[in-house]
Motif scaffolding. Structure first.
Motif, PDB file in Angstrom:
ATOM      1  N   ASP A   1       0.802  -1.202   0.000  1.00 16.54           N
ATOM      2  CA  ASP A   1       0.000   0.000   0.000  1.00 16.54           C
ATOM      3  C   ASP A   1       0.847   1.269   0.000  1.00 16.54           C
ATOM      4  O   ASP A   1       0.575   2.217  -0.729  1.00 16.54           O
ATOM      5  CB  ASP A   1      -0.910  -0.013   1.237  1.00 16.54           C
ATOM      6  N   TRP A   2       1.905   1.259   0.793  1.00 16.59           N
ATOM      7  CA  TRP A   2       2.792   2.416   0.845  1.00 16.59           C
ATOM      8  C   TRP A   2       3.475   2.605  -0.503  1.00 16.59           C
ATOM      9  O   TRP A   2       3.610   3.708  -1.012  1.00 16.59           O
ATOM     10  CB  TRP A   2       3.834   2.220   1.950  1.00 16.59           C
TER      11      TRP A   2
ATOM     12  N   TYR B   1       2.364   1.685  -3.335  1.00 14.51           N
ATOM     13  CA  TYR B   1       1.326   2.161  -4.246  1.00 14.51           C
ATOM     14  C   TYR B   1       1.174   3.674  -4.156  1.00 14.51           C
ATOM     15  O   TYR B   1       1.201   4.375  -5.174  1.00 14.51           O
ATOM     16  CB  TYR B   1       0.008   1.472  -3.900  1.00 14.51           C
ATOM     17  N   GLU B   2       1.071   4.189  -2.929  1.00 18.70           N
ATOM     18  CA  GLU B   2       0.918   5.634  -2.740  1.00 18.70           C
ATOM     19  C   GLU B   2       2.125   6.382  -3.301  1.00 18.70           C
ATOM     20  O   GLU B   2       1.994   7.436  -3.921  1.00 18.70           O
ATOM     21  CB  GLU B   2       0.737   5.974  -1.261  1.00 18.70           C
ATOM     22  N   GLU B   3       3.292   5.801  -3.068  1.00 18.82           N
ATOM     23  CA  GLU B   3       4.513   6.424  -3.549  1.00 18.82           C
ATOM     24  C   GLU B   3       4.552   6.429  -5.077  1.00 18.82           C
ATOM     25  O   GLU B   3       4.883   7.432  -5.705  1.00 18.82           O
ATOM     26  CB  GLU B   3       5.703   5.639  -2.982  1.00 18.82           C
TER      27      GLU B   3
ATOM     28  N   ARG C   1       2.144   6.407  -7.083  1.00 18.74           N
ATOM     29  CA  ARG C   1       1.132   7.301  -7.651  1.00 18.74           C
ATOM     30  C   ARG C   1       1.657   8.707  -7.870  1.00 18.74           C
ATOM     31  O   ARG C   1       1.082   9.455  -8.663  1.00 18.74           O
ATOM     32  CB  ARG C   1      -0.088   7.346  -6.732  1.00 18.74           C
TER      33      ARG C   1
END
Lengths: 127, 127
Positions: B25-26, B28-30, B32
DNA sequence: TTAGGTGCAAAACCTTTGCCATCCC
DNA sequence: GGGATGGCAAAGGTTTTGCACCTAA
């Protein structure tokens, strides 16, 4: 205050009577033999309660599904990379390791987990 | 044959550039930040590919979410029981342990995982 | 009597997958 | 061109939770 219910007793007895490290699902199937209507919710809730009481342990080394065992002395585990089976392991636990590492690092260390990986005897002979 | 795509490169660069052990998840955010439309599916697929190529490692020690790291020499981990942070650990790895245990047990041992548990410095000072 | 527990079903969570458009080689 | 990859959304598998009804103390 915690009660002693038949379902909770049943789950505990299942874990006492087995030398494997079952998943919640396996415990559920086993418990259904005594309580055909028991639900997964009940199984998970009781596993959590029993953990908090310190009677059982959740092996949270690796893998998708949690596995549980009746509390025993400190010991290590072996996990077969082929069949997923978890085996207790009597490699002597290094009692001083945590304190040594603590002194060296300044971290507060409560415990350590050691897991071996490889192939169990059964899977060695098959492959 | 494996291609070199910008998304895959991005994910790899993220893991190279960080000394923590991020969750999918982290990452993924990065990712993005560079690819606003990237999807979790892509992140997971690429993490899997990168693992298969042996460039990164999935830490499947404990816990709910998988954590990933850029491949490095064998080392152990410390996990803070309060904040969940995972810290690399330079306790020297016992190279002979696996062979010794193998000889004693007849199991085929590929590796072992060692994880320390406790409180990191930050959480020690807070509590 | 009543707080704690159960069953059921739905939700939450993390991860995987099917499909089709798109992009590298 | 054509197989590998990406985005999207839906499905999967495990665990948790809300709720109304029980039940042990």
């Amino acid at each position: 205050m915690k009660r002693r219910t038949r379902q909770r007793e049943c789950i505990l007895e299942i874990l006492k009577g087995v030398r494997t490290h079952p998943t919640a699902d396996w415990i559920y199937e086993e418990a259904r033999k005594s309580f055909p209507n028991i639900s997964m919710g009940t199984v998970y809730r009781n596993l959590k309660v029993l953990q908090q009481e310190g009677v059982i342990t959740e092996l949270d080394l690796s893998g998708t599904m949690s596995r549980f065992e009746f509390k025993q002395d400190r010991h290590y585990h072996f996990r077969c990379e082929n069949c997923g089976r978890v085996i207790d392991f009597n490699e002597p636990v290094d009692k001083g390791l945590d304190r040594r590492v603590e002194r060296r690092t300044g971290l507060k260390i409560n415990c350590h987990l050691l897991e071996f990986r490889g192939l169990c005897k059964k899977c060695q002979s098959v492959n």
